[in-house]
Structure formats: structure tokens, C-alpha cells
Design an enzyme around this catalytic site. Structure first.
Site, PDB file in Angstrom:
ATOM      1  N   ASN A 120       0.718  -1.124  -0.083  1.00  0.00           N
ATOM      2  CA  ASN A 120       0.128  -0.108   0.102  1.00  0.00           C
ATOM      3  C   ASN A 120       0.956   1.127   0.024  1.00  0.00           C
ATOM      4  O   ASN A 120       1.875   1.188  -0.486  1.00  0.00           O
ATOM      5  CB  ASN A 120      -0.941   0.090   1.078  1.00  0.00           C
ATOM      6  CG  ASN A 120      -2.314   0.731   0.758  1.00  0.00           C
ATOM      7  OD1 ASN A 120      -2.301   1.698   0.787  1.00  0.00           O
ATOM      8  ND2 ASN A 120      -3.323   0.060   0.047  1.00  0.00           N
ATOM      9  N   HIS A 146       2.881   0.102  -3.120  1.00  0.00           N
ATOM     10  CA  HIS A 146       3.299  -1.375  -3.267  1.00  0.00           C
ATOM     11  C   HIS A 146       4.561  -1.600  -3.421  1.00  0.00           C
ATOM     12  O   HIS A 146       5.045  -2.535  -4.465  1.00  0.00           O
ATOM     13  CB  HIS A 146       2.270  -2.006  -4.350  1.00  0.00           C
ATOM     14  CG  HIS A 146       0.649  -2.140  -3.966  1.00  0.00           C
ATOM     15  ND1 HIS A 146       0.332  -2.249  -2.614  1.00  0.00           N
ATOM     16  CD2 HIS A 146      -0.614  -2.315  -4.640  1.00  0.00           C
ATOM     17  CE1 HIS A 146      -1.022  -2.287  -2.559  1.00  0.00           C
ATOM     18  NE2 HIS A 146      -1.477  -2.237  -3.764  1.00  0.00           N
ATOM     19  N   HIS A 220      -1.695 -10.007  -2.600  1.00  0.00           N
ATOM     20  CA  HIS A 220      -2.727  -9.136  -3.275  1.00  0.00           C
ATOM     21  C   HIS A 220      -3.395 -10.081  -3.962  1.00  0.00           C
ATOM     22  O   HIS A 220      -3.815 -10.027  -5.251  1.00  0.00           O
ATOM     23  CB  HIS A 220      -2.065  -8.115  -3.998  1.00  0.00           C
ATOM     24  CG  HIS A 220      -2.630  -6.982  -4.496  1.00  0.00           C
ATOM     25  ND1 HIS A 220      -3.981  -6.938  -5.106  1.00  0.00           N
ATOM     26  CD2 HIS A 220      -2.486  -5.623  -4.002  1.00  0.00           C
ATOM     27  CE1 HIS A 220      -4.371  -5.730  -5.149  1.00  0.00           C
ATOM     28  NE2 HIS A 220      -3.513  -4.782  -4.463  1.00  0.00           N
ATOM     29  N   GLN A 328      -6.542  -4.540   4.159  1.00  0.00           N
ATOM     30  CA  GLN A 328      -7.058  -3.633   2.996  1.00  0.00           C
ATOM     31  C   GLN A 328      -8.225  -4.484   2.577  1.00  0.00           C
ATOM     32  O   GLN A 328      -7.944  -5.454   1.719  1.00  0.00           O
ATOM     33  CB  GLN A 328      -5.985  -3.319   2.091  1.00  0.00           C
ATOM     34  CG  GLN A 328      -6.037  -2.296   1.165  1.00  0.00           C
ATOM     35  CD  GLN A 328      -5.938  -0.728   1.499  1.00  0.00           C
ATOM     36  OE1 GLN A 328      -5.788  -0.443   2.701  1.00  0.00           O
ATOM     37  NE2 GLN A 328      -6.498   0.002   0.714  1.00  0.00           N
ATOM     38  N   GLU A 356      -5.983  -7.600   1.863  1.00  0.00           N
ATOM     39  CA  GLU A 356      -4.768  -7.645   1.938  1.00  0.00           C
ATOM     40  C   GLU A 356      -4.288  -7.358   3.708  1.00  0.00           C
ATOM     41  O   GLU A 356      -4.766  -6.313   3.863  1.00  0.00           O
ATOM     42  CB  GLU A 356      -4.054  -6.630   1.159  1.00  0.00           C
ATOM     43  CG  GLU A 356      -4.362  -6.670  -0.283  1.00  0.00           C
ATOM     44  CD  GLU A 356      -4.396  -5.324  -0.844  1.00  0.00           C
ATOM     45  OE1 GLU A 356      -3.448  -4.480  -0.991  1.00  0.00           O
ATOM     46  OE2 GLU A 356      -5.534  -4.978  -1.629  1.00  0.00           O
TER      47      GLU A 356
HETATM   48  C1  GLA Z   1      -4.569  -1.808  -3.412  1.00  0.00           C
HETATM   49  C2  GLA Z   1      -4.843  -0.317  -3.438  1.00  0.00           C
HETATM   50  C3  GLA Z   1      -5.693   0.230  -4.548  1.00  0.00           C
HETATM   51  C4  GLA Z   1      -5.223  -0.604  -5.618  1.00  0.00           C
HETATM   52  C5  GLA Z   1      -5.299  -1.932  -5.771  1.00  0.00           C
HETATM   53  C6  GLA Z   1      -4.553  -2.406  -7.319  1.00  0.00           C
HETATM   54  O1  GLA Z   1      -5.668  -2.381  -2.930  1.00  0.00           O
HETATM   55  O2  GLA Z   1      -5.229   0.289  -2.160  1.00  0.00           O
HETATM   56  O3  GLA Z   1      -5.903   1.336  -4.525  1.00  0.00           O
HETATM   57  O4  GLA Z   1      -3.937  -0.106  -6.034  1.00  0.00           O
HETATM   58  O5  GLA Z   1      -4.109  -2.386  -4.860  1.00  0.00           O
HETATM   59  O6  GLA Z   1      -4.951  -1.725  -7.974  1.00  0.00           O
END
Ligand code: GLA
Length: 391
Positions: A120, A146, A220, A328, A356
Site C-alpha cells: 500500500n 506497493h 494481493h 485492506q 490484504e
Molecule cells: C490496493 C490499493 C488500490 C489499488 C489496488 C490495485 O488495494 O489500495 O488502490 O492500487 O491495490 O489496483
């Protein structure tokens, strides 16, 4: 294509007159009823292609005694497929991704990957640690997302098979060098995926460093418990969290821990993902839907239940257990049909959801959030389990 196969024939047991189909029972093995075949646990390793820098990418196919499978590749430590039974015993692949390596190399919104060094966002791509300001690669407008431009999802990991009494897996290791994407210190990271005989995907994360650095590793995976038949809005979600971390327009946490009670962020009672996703609520507008960190209700430091998702038409359920303080929940808001994934299927808006497990975003700049700093001599150790069942 070279194939090495390890099999543990001792685990092959035939129950109730079932056929033994060692190695040939691909995707629709009976898992219940009178024809129950307990299969051998199995690890199969093949070459999946080459990374842009010419390294061999290997694909591990893990099979448990229930016939569930996970395929995991060494590029990005990516879970390429995950086949789990529905309530009738029908196996389906319940994660989004591509049929081949090229898809992942061309464009991937982190499908199935391990993200790091920091999962994140880190606001403005910078943080100050022990009086030194570090500038990270920025890849999400002015922010770092990320792990940066070439995060852990885009490197080839070292691999070795893992055999345990209760499952099979792969141990993946990566040395992230001092300065990579702007981070301090040589970070040695190891992620072990284990497909257990209880239909769990267990992920153990481990890391050490030779200089203080932020670390926040997560998985992810985009789940779709229908097997990718339709969007995920009908999935019913429970999040074991009374608070979340609200964000600003750049999706950087403001630093508050806001109660979910009385808002569409409240998933303490199981609720369909789509029920409130379009309501007029500022945080949902900012995220384009759910794309936030929830502050988990934890008891002690061990594994605790973070989330449960059930899918009414197939009966599939996933529970997420973790040692982490946050999760997340991302509802696939950026998917818009432009990606054609496995089997030629267009991944439309909200075709997959991510859970996540993590430390809160932007922790290196938020002194009131739990620390994500790993120092020399310390061990970064976290565990998350995705536990699948069907009812
Ligand atoms: C995470 C982020 C999102 C997005 C996704 C991938 O969840 O918080 O904003 O970047 O990954 O697209």
C-alpha cells in the site's frame, strides 16, 4: 519443458471403493459422498517462461489430499490459480489472473502477488527515519504504492519445495538490496505458501535487515468465489473491525481511526459487498468504492479472525486469519473490463476482491500507527491464513 515431480505415495488412501487416480485427477475430484478418494499430496514443478531479465520462472503446482490445488510462480511470488470445492464438491479456480506469464508481464494490477517492500501507500513517497529522510520511487501520482516501480511483485524469487505432515508448499526468498526503490538496507525476505489438507492457503512471512527500514508485506490475491462467473457484489462480507483508517483524496490515511458504526464501512455484521458500495458517503467516493484499511479487533498477538466472505450461489466461504493489525479490503474498483484474464474472460468492474492483511498504509509517516520499522537483529514474522470451506 522440464518437469520434476515429487509425490508422497504413502498418503494415497482409498476410501469407500473410490478410484485411485494419482496424478490424473485434475480439477473435478470427488471430495464428499461415498466416492471419497483421499489423494496423495503432490508438488509438481514446471518452467513457466522467462522474466524480462532472462531468468527462468518456475511454476509450482501444489495439490492436497482433498484434491484442491494452488499454482504459484516464482515471478512476483504470484498465486496463479487456486482451485477449491463448492458445496457440491465442484472445483473451480477462485482467483483472478492470467493463463500464461506474458499476461502478468504486460499489465497486472498485482494479481495474486506478494507486494513489498511496503504494501500500500507511503505519502509523497518519503519518510524520515532516525533523522534521515528517504525518497522512494513514486508510482501512484506523487505517492509510493506497493513497493514502487519494480516491487516484490515484479522480481523472480528463489524457490524450494516444502513438505509438511499437513500440507505442501513452496518457500520463496528474495534479497532486496540496499537502495532498491529508495529503501535503506539489504532486506532478506522469505514467504512460504502452504496448501494444507484442511483447504487452507497459509502464508508465513519472514524478513531480516542490515539497516533500519519500513517493511509491510502482504498478499494481493483477487478472489471471486463464484469461480469468476460474475462480479463480487453479491459476496457477503464480515470484517472483524470496529474502526477503519479514513483517507484523503490521494488515498493516504489522515491518521484518524474512525468508528465504522452507522456508516457503510460497517461490516461487523455480514453484509453483501454491493449493498452500500454506491451510497453517498465521502470515503466511498474517494476510494471509488471500498479501498480502505480496517483496524482489526484483535485479542492478543496470535492468529485472529479478520474477515469472512461467503458466496451464496456456490456456498464457498473464505475466512481470513492473521497476526497483522489491519486488512485492506479492496473491491476491485479499478477493474474496468480492459483486462482479459484466464480463459479469455474480461475482468469487469469489481470482478474480484482483495483482503490484504497488513500494517496500516503510510505508517512510516504516522507516529500514532503501530510501527513498521524493522531493525538489524530483529525478525519480521507474520502469518495469514485463507481458510476455504463450502456449506
Ligand atoms: C490496493 C490499493 C488500490 C489499488 C489496488 C490495485 O488495494 O489500495 O488502490 O492500487 O491495490 O489496483
Amino acid at each position: 519443458m522440464s518437469t520434476r515431480t515429487w509425490r508422497l505415495a504413502a498418503f494415497a488412501v482409498v476410501l469407500a471403493g473410490a478410484m485411485i487416480v494419482l496424478g490424473s485427477c485434475k480439477s473435478s475430484c470427488p471430495i464428499s459422498g461415498s466416492n471419497v478418494a483421499k489423494q496423495a499430496m503432490d508438488i509438481d514443478v514446471t518452467t513457466f517462461g522467462k522474466s524480462p531479465d532472462g531468468k527462468e520462472v518456475r511454476l509450482y503446482t501444489l495439490r492436497n489430499t482433498k484434491g484442491a490445488t494452488a499454482t504459484i510462480m516464482t515471478y512476483g511470488a504470484i498465486v496463479v490459480s487456486l482451485e477449491m470445492p463448492d458445496s457440491k464438491g465442484q472445483m473451480d479456480d477462485i482467483v483472478l489472473g492470467y493463463d500464461n506469464l506474458d499476461g502478468y508481464l504486460e499489465v497486472s494490477p498485482y494479481f495474486g502477488a506478494i507486494v513489498g517492500r511496503y504494501g500500500n501507500r507511503i505519502g509523497k513517497g518519503e519518510f524520515t527515519l532516525d533523522g534521515v529522510t528517504y525518497k522512494l520511487a513514486t508510482n501512484d501520482n506523487a505517492n509510493h504504492l506497493h513497493g514502487g516501480i519494480k516491487g516484490f511483485d515484479k522480481v523472480v524469487w528463489e524457490d524450494k519445495p516444502v513438505w509438511k505432515a499437513d500440507g505442501v508448499g513452496v518457500e520463496l526468498s528474495y534479497l532486496s538490496k540496499d537502495g532498491e526503490e529508495g529503501y535503506p538496507g539489504n532486506l532478506k525476505a522469505t514467504v512460504t505458501y502452504l496448501l494444507t489438507n484442511k483447504n487452507e492457503l497459509r502464508i508465513d512471512y519472514f524478513a531480516t535487515t542490515d539497516r533500519a527500514t519500513p517493511v509491510n508485506l502482504t498478499h494481493h490475491g483477487y478472489f471471486n468465489l463464484t469461480g469468476g462467473e460474475r462480479d463480487i457484489l453479491g459476496h457477503v462480507l464480515m470484517l472483524n473491525a470496529d474502526r477503519f483508517t479514513p483517507v484523503d483524496a490521494g488515498l493516504i490515511p489522515t491518521g484518524e481511526l474512525q468508528p465504522v458504526a452507522g456508516t457503510p464501512m460497517d461490516f461487523t455484521k455480514p453484509t453483501p459487498i454491493g449493498e452500500r458500495i454506491e451510497v453517498d458517503f465521502e470515503q466511498l467516493k474517494l476510494g471509488g468504492g471500498y479501498d480502505h484499511n480496517w483496524v482489526l479487533n484483535r485479542t492478543g498477538g496470535g492468529l485472529s479472525l479478520a474477515a469472512r466472505v461467503s458466496e451464496p450461489t456456490t456456498g464457498r466461504v473464505v475466512e481470513v486469519w492473521t497476526t497483522q493489525p489491519g486488512v485492506q479490503f479492496y473491491a476491485g474498483n479499478f477493474l474496468d473490463g480492459t483486462i482479459t484474464g484466464k480463459g479469455g474472460r474480461g475482468y469487469q468492474h469489481r470482478w474480484g476482491f482483495c483482503l490484504e492483511t497488513q500494517h496500516y498504509p503510510d505508517s512510516p509517516n504516522k507516529p500514532n500507527f503501530p510501527s513498521t520499522i524493522l531493525r538489524p537483529g530483529e525478525r519480521y514474522e507474520t502469518t495469514t491464513i485463507y481458510r476455504f470451506s463450502a456449506k
